[in-house]
Design a protein around this motif. Structure first.
Motif, PDB file in Angstrom:
ATOM      1  N   THR A  30       5.044  -4.446  -5.095  1.00 27.77           N
ATOM      2  CA  THR A  30       5.875  -3.879  -4.038  1.00 27.77           C
ATOM      3  C   THR A  30       5.707  -2.362  -3.976  1.00 27.77           C
ATOM      4  O   THR A  30       5.585  -1.793  -2.885  1.00 27.77           O
ATOM      5  N   ALA A  31       5.660  -1.711  -5.127  1.00 28.72           N
ATOM      6  CA  ALA A  31       5.476  -0.259  -5.169  1.00 28.72           C
ATOM      7  C   ALA A  31       4.118   0.133  -4.590  1.00 28.72           C
ATOM      8  O   ALA A  31       4.021   1.095  -3.818  1.00 28.72           O
ATOM      9  N   GLU A  32       3.062  -0.603  -4.931  1.00 29.67           N
ATOM     10  CA  GLU A  32       1.734  -0.322  -4.405  1.00 29.67           C
ATOM     11  C   GLU A  32       1.678  -0.548  -2.894  1.00 29.67           C
ATOM     12  O   GLU A  32       1.090   0.243  -2.162  1.00 29.67           O
ATOM     13  N   PHE A  33       2.284  -1.628  -2.438  1.00 25.72           N
ATOM     14  CA  PHE A  33       2.333  -1.935  -1.007  1.00 25.72           C
ATOM     15  C   PHE A  33       3.031  -0.801  -0.253  1.00 25.72           C
ATOM     16  O   PHE A  33       2.527  -0.318   0.768  1.00 25.72           O
ATOM     17  N   ASN A  34       4.168  -0.362  -0.749  1.00 25.03           N
ATOM     18  CA  ASN A  34       4.923   0.710  -0.093  1.00 25.03           C
ATOM     19  C   ASN A  34       4.152   2.022  -0.077  1.00 25.03           C
ATOM     20  O   ASN A  34       4.207   2.768   0.902  1.00 25.03           O
ATOM     21  N   ARG A  35       3.403   2.306  -1.150  1.00 20.58           N
ATOM     22  CA  ARG A  35       2.600   3.519  -1.205  1.00 20.58           C
ATOM     23  C   ARG A  35       1.523   3.513  -0.121  1.00 20.58           C
ATOM     24  O   ARG A  35       1.298   4.519   0.554  1.00 20.58           O
ATOM     25  N   LEU A  36       0.846   2.381   0.040  1.00 15.21           N
ATOM     26  CA  LEU A  36      -0.183   2.280   1.084  1.00 15.21           C
ATOM     27  C   LEU A  36       0.434   2.423   2.475  1.00 15.21           C
ATOM     28  O   LEU A  36      -0.141   3.058   3.355  1.00 15.21           O
ATOM     29  N   GLY A  37       1.596   1.846   2.662  1.00 12.24           N
ATOM     30  CA  GLY A  37       2.268   1.887   3.960  1.00 12.24           C
ATOM     31  C   GLY A  37       2.776   3.262   4.346  1.00 12.24           C
ATOM     32  O   GLY A  37       2.932   3.562   5.527  1.00 12.24           O
ATOM     33  N   GLN A  38       3.040   4.128   3.368  1.00 15.48           N
ATOM     34  CA  GLN A  38       3.552   5.469   3.664  1.00 15.48           C
ATOM     35  C   GLN A  38       2.587   6.280   4.508  1.00 15.48           C
ATOM     36  O   GLN A  38       2.986   6.928   5.471  1.00 15.48           O
ATOM     37  N   ASP A  39       1.319   6.272   4.120  1.00 13.42           N
ATOM     38  CA  ASP A  39       0.310   7.055   4.834  1.00 13.42           C
ATOM     39  C   ASP A  39      -0.454   6.220   5.849  1.00 13.42           C
ATOM     40  O   ASP A  39      -1.233   6.743   6.620  1.00 13.42           O
TER      41      ASP A  39
END
Length: 75
Positions: A30-39
């Motif tokens: 979930t943390a990795e997914f959210n990081r990709l989605g930020q940018d």
């Protein structure tokens, strides 16, 4: 793992590969997914499906599409 294209969707050369991330660690995934989605751009929010406690699709800032799927090994 990766796939080439979704049926019925036109293939755009240079964007015709999707990367799949399968993990048994839902919190880390979930943390990795959210990081990709930020940018980048979220194409499908990370959510529970009939096959996974967490599945979602994100496009990173470079245009690479990432499919995240939780697999705890019980299926």
């Amino acid at each position: 793992m990766f796939s080439d294209a979704t049926p019925g969707v036109p293939v755009e050369i240079g964007k015709n590969i999707n990367v799949a991330v399968v993990s048994d660690d839902l919190k880390k995934m979930t943390a990795e997914f959210n990081r990709l989605g930020q940018d980048g751009k979220i194409q499908m929010e990370l959510q529970e499906t009939f096959w996974s406690l967490g599945y979602g699709i994100a496009e990173d800032k470079y245009g690479v599409v990432w499919m995240f799927s939780h697999d705890d090994g019980r299926q």
